[in-house]
Write an enzyme that holds these catalytic residues in place. Sequence first.
Site, PDB file in Angstrom:
ATOM      1  N   ASP A  39      -0.282  28.744 -45.307  1.00 13.31           N
ATOM      2  CA  ASP A  39      -0.414  28.832 -46.361  1.00 13.31           C
ATOM      3  C   ASP A  39      -0.978  27.359 -46.977  1.00 13.31           C
ATOM      4  O   ASP A  39      -0.465  26.067 -46.990  1.00 13.31           O
ATOM      5  CB  ASP A  39      -0.613  29.660 -47.400  1.00 13.31           C
ATOM      6  N   VAL A  63      -5.749  25.415 -43.066  1.00 15.35           N
ATOM      7  CA  VAL A  63      -7.065  25.950 -41.477  1.00 15.35           C
ATOM      8  C   VAL A  63      -7.672  25.863 -41.206  1.00 15.35           C
ATOM      9  O   VAL A  63      -8.522  26.109 -40.346  1.00 15.35           O
ATOM     10  CB  VAL A  63      -6.714  27.481 -41.919  1.00 15.35           C
ATOM     11  N   TYR A 154     -20.531  33.548 -47.688  1.00 19.12           N
ATOM     12  CA  TYR A 154     -19.493  34.045 -46.772  1.00 19.12           C
ATOM     13  C   TYR A 154     -19.492  34.605 -46.326  1.00 19.12           C
ATOM     14  O   TYR A 154     -19.377  34.758 -45.324  1.00 19.12           O
ATOM     15  CB  TYR A 154     -19.228  34.396 -48.104  1.00 19.12           C
ATOM     16  N   LYS A 158     -18.317  35.174 -42.221  1.00 15.60           N
ATOM     17  CA  LYS A 158     -17.554  36.792 -42.198  1.00 15.60           C
ATOM     18  C   LYS A 158     -18.846  37.137 -40.562  1.00 15.60           C
ATOM     19  O   LYS A 158     -17.930  38.070 -39.999  1.00 15.60           O
ATOM     20  CB  LYS A 158     -17.977  37.748 -43.684  1.00 15.60           C
ATOM     21  N   THR A 189      -6.756  42.333 -55.178  1.00 13.92           N
ATOM     22  CA  THR A 189      -5.471  40.490 -54.650  1.00 13.92           C
ATOM     23  C   THR A 189      -6.332  39.841 -55.549  1.00 13.92           C
ATOM     24  O   THR A 189      -7.149  40.025 -56.533  1.00 13.92           O
ATOM     25  CB  THR A 189      -6.169  39.819 -53.501  1.00 13.92           C
TER      26      THR A 189
HETATM   27  N1  LIG Z   1      -9.969  40.842 -52.041  1.00 10.32           N
HETATM   28  C1  LIG Z   1     -11.126  41.495 -51.134  1.00 10.32           C
HETATM   29  O1  LIG Z   1     -11.561  42.556 -51.963  1.00 10.32           O
HETATM   30  C2  LIG Z   1     -11.649  40.486 -50.042  1.00 10.32           C
HETATM   31  C3  LIG Z   1     -12.696  41.438 -49.583  1.00 10.32           C
HETATM   32  C4  LIG Z   1     -12.407  41.500 -47.992  1.00 10.32           C
HETATM   33  C5  LIG Z   1     -11.720  40.497 -47.368  1.00 10.32           C
HETATM   34  N2  LIG Z   1     -11.350  39.685 -47.498  1.00 10.32           N
HETATM   35  C6  LIG Z   1     -10.708  38.895 -47.048  1.00 10.32           C
HETATM   36  O2  LIG Z   1      -9.708  38.831 -47.349  1.00 10.32           O
HETATM   37  C7  LIG Z   1      -8.927  38.292 -46.552  1.00 10.32           C
HETATM   38  C8  LIG Z   1      -7.816  37.574 -47.744  1.00 10.32           C
HETATM   39  O3  LIG Z   1      -7.695  37.371 -48.878  1.00 10.32           O
HETATM   40  P1  LIG Z   1      -6.836  38.296 -50.469  1.00 10.32           P
HETATM   41  O4  LIG Z   1      -8.195  38.498 -50.755  1.00 10.32           O
HETATM   42  O5  LIG Z   1      -5.628  38.548 -49.721  1.00 10.32           O
HETATM   43  O6  LIG Z   1      -7.208  36.474 -51.100  1.00 10.32           O
HETATM   44  P2  LIG Z   1      -6.075  35.525 -51.951  1.00 10.32           P
HETATM   45  O7  LIG Z   1      -6.803  35.010 -52.806  1.00 10.32           O
HETATM   46  O8  LIG Z   1      -5.188  36.743 -52.613  1.00 10.32           O
HETATM   47  O9  LIG Z   1      -5.339  34.769 -50.712  1.00 10.32           O
HETATM   48  C9  LIG Z   1      -6.306  33.888 -49.523  1.00 10.32           C
HETATM   49  C10 LIG Z   1      -4.862  33.155 -49.322  1.00 10.32           C
HETATM   50  O10 LIG Z   1      -6.067  32.652 -48.827  1.00 10.32           O
HETATM   51  C11 LIG Z   1      -4.682  30.915 -48.913  1.00 10.32           C
HETATM   52  N3  LIG Z   1      -6.624  30.004 -48.117  1.00 10.32           N
HETATM   53  C12 LIG Z   1      -7.319  29.555 -48.782  1.00 10.32           C
HETATM   54  N4  LIG Z   1      -7.381  28.631 -48.423  1.00 10.32           N
HETATM   55  C13 LIG Z   1      -6.783  27.917 -47.537  1.00 10.32           C
HETATM   56  C14 LIG Z   1      -6.591  27.369 -46.040  1.00 10.32           C
HETATM   57  N5  LIG Z   1      -7.872  26.141 -46.615  1.00 10.32           N
HETATM   58  N6  LIG Z   1      -6.020  26.559 -46.270  1.00 10.32           N
HETATM   59  C15 LIG Z   1      -4.512  27.662 -44.946  1.00 10.32           C
HETATM   60  N7  LIG Z   1      -4.790  28.402 -46.805  1.00 10.32           N
HETATM   61  C16 LIG Z   1      -5.390  28.767 -47.358  1.00 10.32           C
HETATM   62  C17 LIG Z   1      -4.745  30.636 -50.627  1.00 10.32           C
HETATM   63  O11 LIG Z   1      -3.497  29.971 -51.136  1.00 10.32           O
HETATM   64  C18 LIG Z   1      -4.443  32.423 -50.262  1.00 10.32           C
HETATM   65  O12 LIG Z   1      -2.709  32.097 -50.256  1.00 10.32           O
HETATM   66  C19 LIG Z   1     -10.100  36.564 -47.101  1.00 10.32           C
HETATM   67  O13 LIG Z   1     -10.113  36.196 -45.471  1.00 10.32           O
HETATM   68  C20 LIG Z   1     -10.815  37.353 -47.303  1.00 10.32           C
HETATM   69  O14 LIG Z   1     -12.321  37.069 -47.755  1.00 10.32           O
HETATM   70  C21 LIG Z   1     -10.868  39.940 -49.073  1.00 10.32           C
END
Ligand SMILES: NC(=O)c1ccc[n+]([C@@H]2O[C@H](COP(=O)([O-])OP(=O)(O)OC[C@H]3O[C@@H](n4cnc5c(N)ncnc54)[C@H](O)[C@@H]3O)[C@@H](O)[C@H]2O)c1
Length: 259
Positions: A39, A63, A154, A158, A189
């Site tokens: 992260d 990443v 986005y 995706k 989240t």
């Molecule tokens: N929360 C939702 O409703 C939802 C829905 C569908 C998909 N997602 C996907 O799930 C995944 C996780 O999201 P989440 O909801 O846990 O969000 P979150 O914000 O809680 O976690 C995302 C994490 O990614 C890290 N991150 C961001 N940019 C980064 C980088 N360049 N390098 C390394 N780490 C990085 C952040 O520091 C954070 O810890 C994402 O890919 C998101 O698109 C989330």
Amino acid sequence: MANNRFAAKTALVTGAASGIGAAIATRLIAEGARVVGVDINETGLKALAERFGDRFVAATSNVTIESEVAAAVSTAVDQFGGLDLAFNVAGGSLIGAVTEMAEQDWDFTIDLVQKSVFLCTKHEARRMREAGGGAIVNVSSLDARIPVPGASPYATGKAGVEMFSKNAALELAPYGIRVNCVLPGLVDTPMGAPIIGYQPALDMFLDRIPLRAPATPDQIAGPCLFLAGDDASYITGTSLIIDGGWQLTGFPNLAALAE
Ligand SMILES: NC(=O)c1ccc[n+]([C@@H]2O[C@H](COP(=O)([O-])OP(=O)(O)OC[C@H]3O[C@@H](n4cnc5c(N)ncnc54)[C@H](O)[C@@H]3O)[C@@H](O)[C@H]2O)c1
């Protein structure tokens, strides 16, 4: 959920400092794995390292930068002797209308959502290929299938993650590496907070989600671990929607909130 399903396995989890990534890392450790958490949020990773001791190693890496991804994957090999499983979870986005979005905002989101999954899969699969196999789970979104007003990069990114996962599954099957993809709906989240924390928006979403709730991070982590585990040994190149049935009804018309 303490059992030994992933005993002797090493897993890499990107986005491990928060939300879905943290839930995946937590479940993996509870089920016997050793985890490299990747992260940019060093503080969040430190908190996990304190909680999990020598079963968890933090790799503070971005990443979207190939050299940092390669170094994070090397950390798994150096610290734990190999890499069996990988969960490419890190993500985020900038929003804006198609007609207003700046080129750099488009690039930022596509790099974070889509390029990162390519870079991670590339370096993870190289290690897994050397060891004779492995499993990779990429986190896409329901937005891959349903357009979202204001979130074109986005949703586009995706959708790319979903197809990339299928392509990688095809190419990597001869090496015993399975690649699958999950499409979460609304998840509780920090990323989901702007919707979940704003009651009028949440109500509109809940009207569209037949199970009438956002997912907890753990409700996404469980299916991700299933896809990585031996119960899914004949599953590759598939997409698993985890959305409380939201795909059945489509997106709410958020424009109504602005009226
Ligand atoms: N929360 C939702 O409703 C939802 C829905 C569908 C998909 N997602 C996907 O799930 C995944 C996780 O999201 P989440 O909801 O846990 O969000 P979150 O914000 O809680 O976690 C995302 C994490 O990614 C890290 N991150 C961001 N940019 C980064 C980088 N360049 N390098 C390394 N780490 C990085 C952040 O520091 C954070 O810890 C994402 O890919 C998101 O698109 C989330």
